[in-house]
Design an enzyme around this catalytic site. Structure first.
Site: not given
Length: 904
Positions: A562, A567, A754, A758, A904
């Protein structure tokens, strides 16, 4: 989402001339212009966005002036913001009202796209102030009249100066009544006050241009704006700035608060890591290598969350959970206390956790209830509040789902972390680590054990040849940190392996778990293999071993699958795109929706998630060494050329190339829901990107000669991922095909990858025994005392509960996972809405519409497969359908939906 630009809704063969009287928007870089031309203009994004501005729409109507000029009325719609209103209720607000009354709110300057034919120089800009008309349905209206000379030529850009003391969010400028029809300038950007900086904002028209095709009068502005966005690498960044630069992760720790919070610098030879956006904050007094903490981290202004996201949902909610709710739980729940019974865990969903300490803090209680209605609820008869968790869908369907071995195996293919399972290709298993440090490299899992578990169906050699053995392998990565992690009170660690066998029906069956402790504290290496068993002692040892493996998988998922692989690695792409690709560049327009809010959410993560003492360190097994493990994974495992879904599957042995198979790949496990759905999504993305790139690069030589594009790709490799700059696996960028593969990979990572790791976090991790984030105790068989062993034999359930996260750790993590799994009301889903610049080009518009339809078809296919009993890994009694790659979703915790970006 797009940066400013101009949109023309009608076209004419006649030359369109329009003049902005006096503009009302403050520009950065001193120039901007709108197009006045005879050919169609296309909406394009703008790379330059600075802090402080309000949305504006300008509608203009042309009227007869003189033979040498034409009058055009422009109406600007400025979107009012709550924060802008509340932050200026004093003297400055009064001064701004006076500016409105005087008709000097925004100053606009039109910039011609053409050079003066006589002098060969840029033409003079045309200025005009806009005065306030009043509020409309879509915002506050401003109006101005421009006289545009007949020989002004096409407008290529607009300078904007914000005369107010507060920033404004500029939406767009619509000019109506021109000979060529209405023209819209799409801005969607914050415009800073001229009192913060005198630098003008520049907004280019929406029509995309490769650098070599840029109108001559705009070339200087194009280059100048990019220089402004890069900055000079000096000084501390101010909140309203739009400067993009690189820095190492030297702000994870907080040594000035406590030396126990000191952390290494991540990025460099010792701890390789991607780069983050530079803030320029001063250095800590206790550690000159680390940056000081501040109330808020700098984020380039247009990378910040929208007001909807800030005030009504994810950003504010997440921030409040991390900064208010999570710390407050420590006042209610004692540190280190575990759950005495499984019914105590169930009570989190039936009774909740009393937040009595918030009763005396009424404002805080009411605030939390307002922004976290799913979590914080009032107790009418007590006048207090309770933290009450919604029952995850997995638990609602099957209360004992987490207990079943088949579910443990199934979730490696259709759960929260489908990126770790890999094919076993070599036997026997062995470690690659130095045996002088970590002990004998041979695995304790023997051929006899596996063949016994298989039940005589085939030998291990046959199983490997037929691709029947699969593994979760965290052995070598984690073994290097065991001795460090075990120094932290309340946690432990092993190197681990878990083996699975592929059944005839396409499901996986767990075979064995190996846990290893290296030589330490004067003790030799310790290993144990646990297997599913029919006697009670070994069954409970198997269950506790599973808890350890799941804790390892949870940590790896959060830190690597993740955080690191989506990110963290994407932030350099965002920075390079804004530094090297002009808003006029078509590739900027393609990528911009995929980078929305990523720098902001990453800054929030550095502030309260991955920071020293933050959620990850306090509730996940690696503790204070979490980021070191993340760095090790980046150094050992991350390669750009393996981030595409097909390449990832191939690298793990989960697929091989096969031109006759769907998507050109033959899967090792046919019923692999993540891969099945993901490959359809990958193909849809690649088709869309291919259509887009081929439209703007019809001649393959244009890619190699595109200076901005080449600088962009070079900077990503050499600055954004500087610690990997000399790796031979970086793709070259010489042809449209090269560009298509690079862009498709980036788009996949920010969207499909993602979403897959997530938005199922609460569904699969909300009932934490299914995915414990930490294992707090050693295996009962590792050097036990007689009393400890006797206790285990009498109360094995208690041993498992003691291994699980503590009450405080579990409730904190559950609250965070609930928020992280939420879709914001302003979420923008992949392929759902068309960017204005795409809509202006018939070819791109048609390509996007095909893309949109392909995503709707994917939704239908997913629904069909989830209802097909042949697919055992996504259909069956008590099984949650696999919907994580279903493109669209409603707001909230839905377990589906693929947004454009990592927000997020």
């Amino acid at each position: 989402m797009l940066k400013p630009g101009i949109q023309q809704s009608q076209y004419s063969s006649k030359t369109c001339l329009f003049l902005l009287h006096k503009s009302f928007i403050h520009g950065n870089n001193g120039s901007a212009s709108l197009p006045i031309w005879s050919k169609p203009s296309f909406i394009k994004k703008h790379t330059n966005i600075h802090t402080g501005f309000i949305r504006s729409n300008i509608k203009a109507v042309a009227s007869t002036a003189t033979e040498k000029s034409i009058k055009v009325k422009a109406v600007v719609t400025v979107k009012p913001t709550v924060r802008g209103f509340l932050s200026n209720l004093g003297i400055q607000r009064g001064l701004d009202d006076i500016k409105d009354l005087l008709g000097k709110t925004l100053l606009l300057e039109l910039v011609s796209a053409e050079l003066d034919p006589e002098t060969g120089l840029e033409k003079d800009t045309i200025e005009g102030y806009a005065h306030k008309l009043g509020r409309g349905d879509d915002g506050v209206k401003y109006e101005t009249i421009f006289e545009v000379p007949i020989d002004f030529g096409e407008v290529g850009a607009v300078f904007v100066v914000n005369e107010h003391h507060r920033e404004m969010f500029l939406e767009d400028i619509v000019i109506d009544g021109l000979p060529c029809g209405p023209v819209s300038v799409t801005c969607r950007s914050w415009v800073h006050s001229k009192f913060d900086s005198p630098v003008k904002r520049v907004f280019f028209t929406n029509k995309p241009y490769l650098p070599s095709q840029t109108p001559s009068s705009l070339r200087r502005l194009r280059e100048e704006e990019l220089r402004n966005l890069r900055g000079n690498g000096e000084g501390e960044r101010k909140h309203f700035e739009r400067i993009y630069d690189y820095d190492v992760y030297n702000d994870i720790g907080d040594p000035d608060k406590s030396l126990s919070l000191q952390r290494p610098v991540f990025g460099g030879e010792e701890y390789p890591y991607p780069r983050r956006c530079r803030t320029g904050r001063p250095r800590c007094e206790a550690d000159q290598l680390s940056e000081k903490k501040s109330s808020r981290f700098y984020v380039p202004r247009d990378e910040c969350f929208s007001e909807i996201k800030q005030l009504t949902f994810s950003a504010k909610t997440l921030y409040s959970v991390l900064k208010v709710l999570v710390p407050s739980l420590g006042k209610t729940i004692d540190e280190g206390v575990g759950f005495p019974y499984f019914t105590a865990i169930d009570s989190l969903f039936t009774q909740g956790v009393d937040l009595d300490h918030l009763v005396s803090e009424e404002n805080q209680q009411g605030f939390l209830e307002a922004i976290m209605p799913r979590l914080v609820k009032s107790i009418a008869d007590k006048g207090g509040a309770v933290l009450h968790f919604e029952t995850p869908d997995t638990m609602s369907r099957d209360k004992f789902f987490w207990f079943r071995d088949e579910e443990f195996a199934r979730q490696t293919l259709a759960g929260l972390n489908p990126y770790s399972i890999r094919l076993v290709t070599e036997w026997p298993l062995r470690s690659e680590l130095d045996p002088e440090i970590y002990g004998p490299p041979e695995s304790a899992i023997t051929t006899e054990m596996i063949e016994e578990e298989i039940g005589g169906i085939m030998s291990v050699d046959q199983a490997i040849k037929q691709k029947k053995l699969f593994i979760l392998d965290y052995h070598d990565l984690l073994l290097q940190f065991v001795s460090k992690v075990r120094q932290i009170e309340g946690t432990t660690l092993y190197g681990s392996r878990a083996l699975f066998f592929l059944n005839k029906d396409g499901t996986l069956r767990p075979l064995a778990i190996e846990l290893t402790r290296p030589p330490m504290d004067g003790k030799p290496q310790w290993k144990q293999v646990c297997r599913p068993s029919w006697n009670s002692t070994d069954v409970w040892l198997w269950r506790i071993a599973k808890a350890h493996v799941l804790a390892h998988d949870s940590g790896y998922h959060q830190l690597v699958s993740h955080w690191l692989r989506t990110h963290c690695v994407t932030e350099p792409y965002v920075i390079a795109t804004n530094r090297q690709l002009s808003a006029m560049h078509p590739i900027y327009a393609l990528l911009h929706p995929h980078f929305r809010y990523t720098i902001e959410i990453n800054a929030l993560a550095r502030e309260a998630l991955i920071n020293a003492g933050g959620i990850i360190e306090s509730a996940f097994t690696p503790g204070k060494y979490s980021m070191e493990i993340c760095s090790a994974a980046y150094a050992l495992q991350w390669r750009f050329d393996q981030q595409s879904l097909p390449a990832d599957l191939i690298s793990r042995g989960m697929a091989v190339e096969d031109p006759n198979a769907p998507h050109g790949l033959k899967l090792a496990i046919e019923d692999y829901p993540f891969a099945n759905d993901g490959l359809i999504l990958w193909d849809a993305i690649k088709t869309w990107v291919t259509d887009y790139v081929n439209h703007y690069y019809p001649d393959p030589r244009l890619v190699e000669s595109d200076q901005e594009l080449q600088a962009w790709w070079t900077e990503i490799r050499t600055l954004g991922h500087a610690d990997k700059k000399d790796e031979p696996w970086w793709p070259v960028l010489n042809t449209p095909k090269d560009l298509i593969n690079i862009l498709t990979t980036m788009v996949w990572v920010t969207s499909g990858h993602h979403a897959a790791v997530n938005f199922g976090q609460y569904v699969y991790g909300g009932y934490f025994p299914n995915r414990p984030t930490i294992a707090r105790t050693n295996m009962p068989t590792e050097d036990p005392s007689d009393k400890e062993w006797e206790t285990f034999l009498k109360k094995p359930e208690r041993a498992l509960l003691k291994c699980f996260p503590s009450q405080l750790q579990a409730t904190r993590i559950m609250a965070v996972l609930d928020i992280l799994s939420n879709h914001s009301p302003d979420e923008e889903y992949l392929g759902e809405k068309m960017e204005p610049s795409w809509a202006e080009d018939p070819v791109i518009k048609a390509a996007f519409e095909r893309f949109h339809e392909s995503l709707k078809e994917l939704e239908r296919i997913i629904d069909e497969k989830n209802s097909d009993s042949r697919f055992k890994n996504r259909n069956g009694a008590g099984i949650v359908p696999y919907e994580l790659l279903k493109p669209f979703s409603q707001p909230g915790v839905t377990g589906k939906g693929v947004p454009y970006s990592i927000s997020i």
